[in-house]
Write a protein that holds these residues in place. Structure first.
Motif, PDB file in Angstrom:
ATOM      1  N   GLN A  17       0.834  -1.198   0.000  1.00  0.00           N
ATOM      2  CA  GLN A  17       0.000   0.000   0.000  1.00  0.00           C
ATOM      3  C   GLN A  17       0.872   1.253   0.000  1.00  0.00           C
ATOM      4  O   GLN A  17       1.904   1.311   0.671  1.00  0.00           O
ATOM      5  CB  GLN A  17      -0.896  -0.010   1.252  1.00  0.00           C
ATOM      6  N   VAL A  19       2.156   4.565   1.138  1.00  0.00           N
ATOM      7  CA  VAL A  19       2.119   5.108   2.495  1.00  0.00           C
ATOM      8  C   VAL A  19       1.417   6.463   2.549  1.00  0.00           C
ATOM      9  O   VAL A  19       0.818   6.801   3.577  1.00  0.00           O
ATOM     10  CB  VAL A  19       3.549   5.204   3.084  1.00  0.00           C
ATOM     11  N   LYS A  22      -2.513   5.752   0.590  1.00  0.00           N
ATOM     12  CA  LYS A  22      -3.184   4.537   1.076  1.00  0.00           C
ATOM     13  C   LYS A  22      -3.786   3.710  -0.061  1.00  0.00           C
ATOM     14  O   LYS A  22      -4.595   2.812   0.162  1.00  0.00           O
ATOM     15  CB  LYS A  22      -4.269   4.875   2.114  1.00  0.00           C
ATOM     16  N   TYR A  82       3.553  -0.896   3.965  1.00  0.00           N
ATOM     17  CA  TYR A  82       3.427   0.491   3.535  1.00  0.00           C
ATOM     18  C   TYR A  82       4.735   0.907   2.867  1.00  0.00           C
ATOM     19  O   TYR A  82       5.814   0.748   3.455  1.00  0.00           O
ATOM     20  CB  TYR A  82       3.145   1.410   4.715  1.00  0.00           C
TER      21      TYR A  82
END
Length: 213
Positions: A17, A19, A22, A82
């Motif tokens: 994902q 960071v 998102k 992330y």
């Protein structure tokens, strides 16, 4: 706490994902070796089930993923990673692997996606790319285009044509992004400034003093 690699023949899924935005970029599988490499390097490593070998994301494309954080789910058999994404996450050239909408929903950041594309043109020039043309010409040419597009935006607004105005704002938006990339200004730099200004409350502005929006 460590993932449970005893499930699924030593592999666990990893959701990657962005960071900042998102946005979900991709899903891949991780074995214990890939997991250990990620802890060591802070870049993503996965296990290719088709090639049956470890692979370092970005090793051939240059589109590396720097790990900003990593979490386990409640069953300890799925990773959430992330990352700061360089270039595109998908091998097709899309920023995210999830681009075929079934029920359309846009949760992406246009600014981040556009800026990412421009930065990718810096790292990986494309023949006949207008972005690369502007970047190669330098800041004077880029500033000239920003000025031209700003003037055309004003003219469109005065002509009372919403369609023309939207088009000119889009052109201005793009050229400002190219200028930002050329001068090393990031989207988050501008967002940080705007957030700080947005926090200003109760300021009775005087002439030429910035205050609340």
């Amino acid at each position: 706490m460590k993932p449970d690699f005893n499930k699924m023949n030593g592999l666990i899924p990893a959701i990657v994902q962005d960071v900042k935005t998102k946005q979900v970029l991709m899903l891949a599988y991780v074995n214990e070796e890939a997991y250990d490499m990620m802890l060591k390097t802070h870049e993503t490593y996965f296990y290719s089930r088709s090639r049956q070998e470890l692979w370092h994301k970005g090793e051939t494309s240059g589109h590396f993923q720097h790990i900003e954080g990593m979490s386990l789910d409640c069953d300890q058999d799925t990773l959430l990673i992330y990352v700061t994404q360089t270039g595109a996450a998908c091998h097709t050239g899309h920023y995210s692997c999830f681009f075929d909408d079934i029920i359309p929903y846009d949760n992406s950041s246009l600014a981040d996606a556009l800026y990412g594309t421009i930065m990718d043109r810096i790292d990986h020039p494309v023949e006949k790319s207008y972005t690369n043309y502007l970047l190669n010409e330098g800041v004077d040419k880029i500033c000239k285009k920003v000025g031209e597009e700003a003037t055309e935006t004003v003219i469109a607004a005065k002509n009372d044509s919403k369609e023309d105005l939207i088009g000119e704002i889009g052109d201005l938006y793009y050229h400002v992004m190219v200028l930002m990339a050329n001068r090393g200004v990031k989207v988050e730099d501008v967002e940080k400034l705007l957030k700080e200004r947005h926090k200003i409350t109760g300021n009775k502005k005087v002439f030429h003093t910035r205050g609340e929006y």
